[in-house]
Design a protein around this motif. Sequence first.
Motif, short mmCIF file in Angstrom:
data_model
loop_
_atom_site.label_atom_id
_atom_site.label_comp_id
_atom_site.label_asym_id
_atom_site.label_seq_id
_atom_site.Cartn_x
_atom_site.Cartn_y
_atom_site.Cartn_z
N ASP A 115 0.82 -1.22 0.00
CA ASP A 115 0.00 0.00 0.00
C ASP A 115 0.85 1.27 0.00
OD1 ASP A 115 -2.13 -1.66 -0.03
OD2 ASP A 115 -2.90 -1.16 1.96
N VAL A 116 1.94 1.26 0.76
CA VAL A 116 2.82 2.43 0.76
C VAL A 116 3.44 2.64 -0.62
CG1 VAL A 116 4.97 3.39 1.68
CG2 VAL A 116 3.31 2.35 3.24
N LYS A 117 3.78 1.53 -1.28
CA LYS A 117 4.33 1.63 -2.64
C LYS A 117 3.27 2.16 -3.60
CE LYS A 117 7.35 0.91 -5.93
NZ LYS A 117 8.48 1.85 -6.08
N LEU A 118 2.01 1.74 -3.43
CA LEU A 118 0.93 2.25 -4.27
C LEU A 118 0.74 3.75 -4.07
CD1 LEU A 118 -1.77 -0.58 -4.00
CD2 LEU A 118 -0.52 0.12 -6.05
N VAL A 119 0.83 4.21 -2.83
CA VAL A 119 0.70 5.65 -2.55
C VAL A 119 1.82 6.42 -3.25
CG1 VAL A 119 0.85 7.41 -0.76
CG2 VAL A 119 -0.55 5.38 -0.39
N GLU A 120 3.03 5.86 -3.22
CA GLU A 120 4.15 6.53 -3.89
C GLU A 120 3.94 6.57 -5.40
OE1 GLU A 120 8.90 5.80 -4.82
OE2 GLU A 120 7.97 4.74 -3.15
N ASP A 121 3.59 5.41 -5.98
CA ASP A 121 3.50 5.30 -7.44
C ASP A 121 2.23 5.92 -8.02
OD1 ASP A 121 5.90 3.99 -7.41
OD2 ASP A 121 5.05 1.98 -7.56
N ASN A 122 1.13 5.80 -7.28
CA ASN A 122 -0.17 6.21 -7.84
C ASN A 122 -0.74 7.47 -7.21
OD1 ASN A 122 0.10 3.91 -9.30
ND2 ASN A 122 -1.75 2.93 -8.60
N PRO A 126 2.42 10.93 -9.23
CA PRO A 126 1.49 11.58 -10.16
C PRO A 126 1.08 12.99 -9.72
CG PRO A 126 0.81 9.32 -9.77
CD PRO A 126 1.91 9.61 -8.79
N LEU A 127 0.96 13.21 -8.41
CA LEU A 127 0.56 14.53 -7.93
C LEU A 127 1.61 15.59 -8.26
CD1 LEU A 127 -1.86 15.73 -6.37
CD2 LEU A 127 -0.48 15.55 -4.29
N LEU A 128 2.87 15.28 -8.00
CA LEU A 128 3.95 16.21 -8.34
C LEU A 128 4.03 16.42 -9.85
CD1 LEU A 128 6.75 14.95 -5.90
CD2 LEU A 128 5.38 17.02 -5.68
N LEU A 129 3.84 15.32 -10.58
CA LEU A 129 3.90 15.41 -12.03
C LEU A 129 2.75 16.25 -12.58
CD1 LEU A 129 5.49 14.46 -14.50
CD2 LEU A 129 4.04 12.41 -14.56
N VAL A 283 -2.13 14.95 -21.84
CA VAL A 283 -2.15 13.48 -21.85
C VAL A 283 -1.68 12.93 -20.50
CG1 VAL A 283 -1.07 11.43 -22.85
CG2 VAL A 283 -1.87 13.28 -24.33
N ILE A 284 -0.60 13.51 -19.98
CA ILE A 284 -0.08 13.05 -18.69
C ILE A 284 -1.09 13.31 -17.58
CG2 ILE A 284 1.70 13.45 -16.94
CD1 ILE A 284 3.68 13.90 -19.23
N LEU A 285 -1.73 14.46 -17.61
CA LEU A 285 -2.78 14.76 -16.62
C LEU A 285 -3.92 13.75 -16.72
CD1 LEU A 285 -2.96 18.66 -16.88
CD2 LEU A 285 -2.32 17.35 -14.85
N MET A 286 -4.32 13.44 -17.95
CA MET A 286 -5.43 12.51 -18.15
C MET A 286 -5.07 11.11 -17.67
SD MET A 286 -7.62 11.78 -21.60
CE MET A 286 -6.73 10.35 -22.15
N GLN A 287 -3.81 10.72 -17.80
CA GLN A 287 -3.38 9.40 -17.36
C GLN A 287 -3.21 9.32 -15.84
OE1 GLN A 287 0.22 8.76 -19.59
NE2 GLN A 287 -0.87 8.15 -21.46
N ASN A 288 -2.85 10.45 -15.22
CA ASN A 288 -2.53 10.40 -13.79
C ASN A 288 -3.68 10.81 -12.87
OD1 ASN A 288 0.55 9.84 -13.26
ND2 ASN A 288 0.44 11.03 -15.15
N ILE A 292 -4.70 9.11 -9.20
CA ILE A 292 -4.84 9.84 -7.93
C ILE A 292 -6.21 9.59 -7.31
CG2 ILE A 292 -4.90 12.14 -6.90
CD1 ILE A 292 -2.87 13.00 -9.06
N GLN A 293 -7.24 9.58 -8.15
CA GLN A 293 -8.59 9.32 -7.64
C GLN A 293 -8.73 7.88 -7.16
OE1 GLN A 293 -10.80 10.37 -11.17
NE2 GLN A 293 -11.10 12.49 -10.51
N GLY A 294 -8.11 6.95 -7.87
CA GLY A 294 -8.25 5.53 -7.54
C GLY A 294 -7.53 5.10 -6.29
N ILE A 295 -6.56 5.90 -5.83
CA ILE A 295 -5.77 5.50 -4.67
C ILE A 295 -6.43 5.87 -3.35
CG2 ILE A 295 -4.37 7.57 -4.26
CD1 ILE A 295 -3.07 3.96 -4.51
N LYS A 296 -7.54 6.56 -3.41
CA LYS A 296 -8.22 7.04 -2.19
C LYS A 296 -8.50 5.93 -1.18
CE LYS A 296 -12.23 9.67 -0.58
NZ LYS A 296 -13.49 10.36 -0.99
N PRO A 297 -9.08 4.77 -1.57
CA PRO A 297 -9.34 3.72 -0.58
C PRO A 297 -8.07 3.21 0.10
CG PRO A 297 -10.55 3.29 -2.61
CD PRO A 297 -9.59 4.41 -2.91
#
Length: 539
Positions: A115-122, A126-129, A283-288, A292-297
């Motif tokens: 889960d911590v890895k998912l927060v980092e990657d997803n 993405p938020l910084l990007l 495109v990058i915004l649309m992909q990320n 960001i929304q999916g990582i909420k749970p």
Amino acid sequence: MTLYKPKDRLLLGGTILLGGLSSLLAAFVSIFLQRVIDVAVAGEIREFYRVLGGMAAFLLAFGVISFSEALLGKILLRNVTRYLRDRVFKGVMKQDPKEYTAQNTADYLSALVNDVKLVEDNYLVPLLLCFQMAVLFLATLGILLYLSPLVTFILLLFLVLLFAVPALMGKKLQERQDAYSAQLSSFTAAAKDFLNGYEVIRGYSALHCILGRFHKVNKDTADKKFAADRLMAVNESFSDIFSSLTVIVIVFVAAWQMMQGKVSMGTLLALIQLSGTFVTPVVILMQNIPKIQGIKPVMEHLAELMDISRNEGEDSSRQEYEMQGLQEAIRCTDLTFSYADDQKVLENEDFLFEAGKKYAVVGQSGCGKSTLIKLLTGYFRDFQGQIEIDGHSLKEMPQEEINRRIAVIHQNVFLFDTDIRDNICLGRQYSDEEIHKALMESGMEDFLAGMEGGIDSKVGENGQLLSGGQRQRIAVARALIRRTPVLILDEGTSAIDRETAFEIEKRLLERRELTVITITHHMDERLEGEYDGILRLGV
């Protein structure tokens, strides 16, 4: 949920600032491109070299800023992941036993690793990007408006279509990310269970069955991830199609404007370059954004594990209990406890353990001996009746204060995968004299003499490099070195040979200042006379 320590705010701000500046400079590359082409077409050699020199200085500054932003970003990621794991681990370890055992330990492992890895990657990356891409998009939009309002208008039309896709897929992707996270936890639990059962699997020829079970849980995990990836692939493919279509349209529109004499050759090339710069961040915004929304749970799950507010007041009344030793007694009155409502393990029991005296608690399996230990040590506090230590209610005492008074030598000894010294001291500092005394009293010196590393010898995972008797002697030394006034032996010498166990137990019973409570199935008849009281449970 807070992702970083307060002192990392400056680091976060610096990463965001440099990321925005780097994106801003990237957008202005097109202006240099326009100027170089127009100067070259006009044949202005002197101006050409001036632009070339300016471009070199620009690229140098751009490189320094980009490197600094990347470095700060890596430091921030390191600090955030370390902070999250620290907080999750602390939150898990500060749970009360019933909360802790309500979940499989693999769930905690999955949270700390997956889960911590998912927060980092997803989320974090993405938020910084996304912030950088937003700055790049706005800068590009401004330059486009300056160079060609018509091209800008066409790009904005495509933009409306582009952002409709993640808006439609965001909720569905969040559901699939949640399902994948839950399945990762199940996979970790199953894999841990199978690995721990290696001896049983091997000894009972159960490999074929276990391979089938592993194959199923592995397939389910891969399928859950693929379900989320498949939806992401739809999003990414739409982005790629949009990117290519946008560039093609802009090339034709800009070329038409140049043929009409409305833009120069340099402006045409700048517009072509900017169309890519415009599309890329979108495109990058649309992909990320869906990531960001999916990582909420996942973040909500981590936040639940981090919630240690219920323990923050644990030490608030410590001063009330600051005292040395056991002054009077441990008294249990009308003690009743059950793991389930209809299954009472202890019912209306009364016990009195006076300071300095020795007691044996005898009974068959299932009579409540181990439960009594857990109640006396504060492991469970939802009992009925009263347990008092020197007149203080155990329910109201901080766990640390209970641990200062009572140490337990368990039958099933757990050892950390370090050395013998660390497993005895458990991170605390003791003098050589204190360590030597604990080794003597536990009977460890004999087997340490035959080990090449002595007390610094490695024990292996859960002490697998040692015999059962050696592990229990370490447990005895671990308890004795703390000099707690109360010592509970939960079949604590059962794995040691009878004579050694007799000598260790006899030494403990001879210590006048020590209150000893021995939990046993069968007493050594030679020691019965050493006890001040023998309590029989289940009689």
